[in-house]
Write a protein that holds these residues in place. Structure first.
Motif, PDB file in Angstrom:
ATOM      1  N   GLY A  41       0.788  -1.223   0.000  1.00 25.13           N
ATOM      2  CA  GLY A  41       0.000   0.000   0.000  1.00 25.13           C
ATOM      3  C   GLY A  41       0.820   1.272   0.000  1.00 25.13           C
ATOM      4  N   VAL A  42       2.000   1.230  -0.629  1.00 34.48           N
ATOM      5  CA  VAL A  42       2.826   2.433  -0.767  1.00 34.48           C
ATOM      6  C   VAL A  42       3.136   2.632  -2.250  1.00 34.48           C
ATOM      7  N   SER A  43       3.679   3.800  -2.589  1.00 36.08           N
ATOM      8  CA  SER A  43       3.953   4.115  -3.987  1.00 36.08           C
ATOM      9  C   SER A  43       5.184   3.362  -4.490  1.00 36.08           C
ATOM     10  N   ARG A  44       5.429   3.451  -5.798  1.00 42.28           N
ATOM     11  CA  ARG A  44       6.527   2.703  -6.403  1.00 42.28           C
ATOM     12  C   ARG A  44       7.905   3.249  -6.014  1.00 42.28           C
ATOM     13  N   THR A  45       7.985   4.554  -5.703  1.00 42.95           N
ATOM     14  CA  THR A  45       9.310   5.156  -5.452  1.00 42.95           C
ATOM     15  C   THR A  45      10.025   4.525  -4.248  1.00 42.95           C
ATOM     16  N   PRO A  46       9.409   4.440  -3.050  1.00 42.96           N
ATOM     17  CA  PRO A  46      10.112   3.799  -1.932  1.00 42.96           C
ATOM     18  C   PRO A  46      10.352   2.310  -2.168  1.00 42.96           C
ATOM     19  N   ILE A  47       9.457   1.660  -2.917  1.00 42.03           N
ATOM     20  CA  ILE A  47       9.658   0.237  -3.219  1.00 42.03           C
ATOM     21  C   ILE A  47      10.863   0.057  -4.137  1.00 42.03           C
ATOM     22  N   ARG A  48      10.998   0.940  -5.122  1.00 39.80           N
ATOM     23  CA  ARG A  48      12.136   0.865  -6.035  1.00 39.80           C
ATOM     24  C   ARG A  48      13.455   1.045  -5.273  1.00 39.80           C
ATOM     25  N   GLU A  49      13.464   2.009  -4.339  1.00 40.51           N
ATOM     26  CA  GLU A  49      14.666   2.260  -3.528  1.00 40.51           C
ATOM     27  C   GLU A  49      14.966   1.061  -2.628  1.00 40.51           C
ATOM     28  N   ALA A  50      13.924   0.484  -2.018  1.00 41.29           N
ATOM     29  CA  ALA A  50      14.116  -0.677  -1.146  1.00 41.29           C
ATOM     30  C   ALA A  50      14.648  -1.869  -1.932  1.00 41.29           C
ATOM     31  N   LEU A  51      14.124  -2.092  -3.130  1.00 42.04           N
ATOM     32  CA  LEU A  51      14.596  -3.209  -3.970  1.00 42.04           C
ATOM     33  C   LEU A  51      16.061  -3.011  -4.361  1.00 42.04           C
ATOM     34  N   ARG A  52      16.434  -1.756  -4.642  1.00 41.58           N
ATOM     35  CA  ARG A  52      17.834  -1.475  -4.981  1.00 41.58           C
ATOM     36  C   ARG A  52      18.751  -1.856  -3.813  1.00 41.58           C
ATOM     37  N   ARG A  53      18.343  -1.504  -2.599  1.00 43.40           N
ATOM     38  CA  ARG A  53      19.153  -1.829  -1.416  1.00 43.40           C
ATOM     39  C   ARG A  53      19.179  -3.329  -1.154  1.00 43.40           C
ATOM     40  N   LEU A  54      18.060  -4.008  -1.371  1.00 45.93           N
ATOM     41  CA  LEU A  54      18.020  -5.461  -1.184  1.00 45.93           C
ATOM     42  C   LEU A  54      18.943  -6.166  -2.180  1.00 45.93           C
ATOM     43  N   GLU A  55      19.046  -5.581  -3.382  1.00 44.55           N
ATOM     44  CA  GLU A  55      19.955  -6.150  -4.384  1.00 44.55           C
ATOM     45  C   GLU A  55      21.402  -5.954  -3.938  1.00 44.55           C
ATOM     46  N   GLN A  56      21.712  -4.786  -3.353  1.00 47.63           N
ATOM     47  CA  GLN A  56      23.057  -4.547  -2.819  1.00 47.63           C
ATOM     48  C   GLN A  56      23.391  -5.529  -1.705  1.00 47.63           C
ATOM     49  N   GLU A  57      22.370  -5.877  -0.922  1.00 45.93           N
ATOM     50  CA  GLU A  57      22.560  -6.840   0.177  1.00 45.93           C
ATOM     51  C   GLU A  57      22.609  -8.286  -0.339  1.00 45.93           C
ATOM     52  N   ARG A  58      22.385  -8.455  -1.636  1.00 48.30           N
ATOM     53  CA  ARG A  58      22.388  -9.768  -2.295  1.00 48.30           C
ATOM     54  C   ARG A  58      21.284 -10.690  -1.777  1.00 48.30           C
ATOM     55  N   LEU A  59      20.194 -10.076  -1.310  1.00 48.00           N
ATOM     56  CA  LEU A  59      19.038 -10.867  -0.897  1.00 48.00           C
ATOM     57  C   LEU A  59      18.089 -11.117  -2.067  1.00 48.00           C
ATOM     58  N   ILE A  60      18.194 -10.280  -3.119  1.00 46.56           N
ATOM     59  CA  ILE A  60      17.433 -10.476  -4.354  1.00 46.56           C
ATOM     60  C   ILE A  60      18.374 -10.262  -5.539  1.00 46.56           C
ATOM     61  N   GLU A  61      17.953 -10.725  -6.726  1.00 48.92           N
ATOM     62  CA  GLU A  61      18.720 -10.456  -7.942  1.00 48.92           C
ATOM     63  C   GLU A  61      17.747 -10.102  -9.061  1.00 48.92           C
ATOM     64  N   ASP A  62      18.153  -9.155  -9.898  1.00 47.67           N
ATOM     65  CA  ASP A  62      17.289  -8.685 -10.976  1.00 47.67           C
ATOM     66  C   ASP A  62      17.253  -9.719 -12.096  1.00 47.67           C
ATOM     67  N   THR A  63      16.068 -10.032 -12.582  1.00 42.69           N
ATOM     68  CA  THR A  63      15.929 -11.012 -13.674  1.00 42.69           C
ATOM     69  C   THR A  63      15.512 -10.332 -14.977  1.00 42.69           C
ATOM     70  N   GLY A  64      15.222  -9.012 -14.923  1.00 43.56           N
ATOM     71  CA  GLY A  64      14.680  -8.327 -16.090  1.00 43.56           C
ATOM     72  C   GLY A  64      13.164  -8.336 -16.093  1.00 43.56           C
ATOM     73  N   LYS A  65      12.567  -9.305 -15.392  1.00 43.90           N
ATOM     74  CA  LYS A  65      11.099  -9.406 -15.296  1.00 43.90           C
ATOM     75  C   LYS A  65      10.647  -9.313 -13.840  1.00 43.90           C
ATOM     76  N   GLY A  66      11.502  -8.753 -13.028  1.00 47.14           N
ATOM     77  CA  GLY A  66      11.228  -8.689 -11.595  1.00 47.14           C
ATOM     78  C   GLY A  66      12.474  -9.090 -10.833  1.00 47.14           C
ATOM     79  N   SER A  67      12.360  -9.138  -9.533  1.00 47.32           N
ATOM     80  CA  SER A  67      13.498  -9.470  -8.674  1.00 47.32           C
ATOM     81  C   SER A  67      13.292 -10.844  -8.056  1.00 47.32           C
ATOM     82  N   ARG A  68      14.242 -11.752  -8.309  1.00 49.45           N
ATOM     83  CA  ARG A  68      14.155 -13.099  -7.737  1.00 49.45           C
ATOM     84  C   ARG A  68      14.730 -13.089  -6.331  1.00 49.45           C
ATOM     85  N   VAL A  69      13.998 -13.689  -5.387  1.00 47.13           N
ATOM     86  CA  VAL A  69      14.475 -13.788  -4.005  1.00 47.13           C
ATOM     87  C   VAL A  69      15.615 -14.809  -3.937  1.00 47.13           C
ATOM     88  N   VAL A  70      16.758 -14.357  -3.450  1.00 50.47           N
ATOM     89  CA  VAL A  70      17.916 -15.242  -3.239  1.00 50.47           C
ATOM     90  C   VAL A  70      17.917 -15.718  -1.789  1.00 50.47           C
TER      91      VAL A  70
END
Length: 230
Positions: A41-70
């Motif tokens: 229930g929040v906008s895309r901007t904070p979600i985009r920032e959170a996903l970027r940080r999760l990728e830095q933490e290597r908890l997710i990886e970008d697949t081009g069609k979304g982020s896969r949970v590692v």
């Protein structure tokens, strides 16, 4: 809305990080911005920032069609605990060195006039006993994390704090599983009290070695929990 104060991106990150670590989003699941907008229930901007940080933490990886949970792999968990074993002993060493002689004398004389750091740790150890008697594994996990976080902060070593606190978060799920095994929890309580007594007596070398042994025992148990729970 469950997200109200401070940085929205920080809160979204913390929630997603915790949910990934706890297995709410299992390894291999695809997360998309739209799916998370709908769920949180929040906008895309904070979600985009959170996903970027999760990728830095290597908890997710970008697949081009979304982020896969590692998430946390067994190898990750072993590495995390090996790093903790080597560094957390140092945290206990420096935290002990930071205790004042006057405070230690007061602690030994009365057991209740403790200096601030020992008072915090004693309170946490007492809470651990209380939640053990109540049989509450989740609150035991929380106070266990508080015990280790507090020792990090008491070390007053920025690099140690910045290294260890994220690793503490990443082991939450396996710490909780470990706490559900009462035989391990009994030993954890004894090991924490021994570390606390070594710190109270001003024996930094003993505090360091006891902490390293404590983390080694926790590592064996957590890796066993990983094999059983994934």
């Amino acid at each position: 809305n469950q997200f109200k104060t401070t940085s929205l991106a920080d809160q979204v990150f913390e929630k997603l990080e915790n949910d990934i670590i706890q297995g709410v989003y299992p390894r291999g699941e695809i997360l998309t911005e739209l799916k998370l907008v709908d769920q949180l229930g929040v906008s895309r901007t904070p979600i985009r920032e959170a996903l970027r940080r999760l990728e830095q933490e290597r908890l997710i990886e970008d697949t081009g069609k979304g982020s896969r949970v590692v998430g946390i792999t067994e190898e990750d968990l072993e590495d995390i605990m090996n790093i903790r074993q080597r560094i957390e002993g140092l945290a206990a060493y420096y935290a002990t060195k930071n205790m004042t002689p006057e405070g230690l004398a007061a602690y030994y004389a009365t057991k209740n006039m403790t200096p601030e750091g020992l008072a915090q740790l004693t309170h946490i150890a007492d809470l651990q006993d209380f939640y053990f008697d109540k049989g509450d594994a989740e609150l035991l996990r929380q106070v266990d994390e508080q015990f280790h976080d507090t020792i990090c902060y008491l070390s007053k070593r920025t690099v140690i704090v910045d290294t260890l606190l994220p690793l503490h978060r990443k082991t939450r799920r396996y710490r909780r599983i470990s706490m559900e095994d009462w035989s391990r929890t009994i030993n954890t309580r004894k090991e924490h009290r021994a570390i606390l007594d070594a710190m109270a007596s001003g024996n930094a070398d003993l505090a360091e070695s006891l902490m390293a042994k404590h983390i080694e025992n926790a590592k064996k148990h957590m890796l066993g929990g990983f094999k059983n729970h994934g």
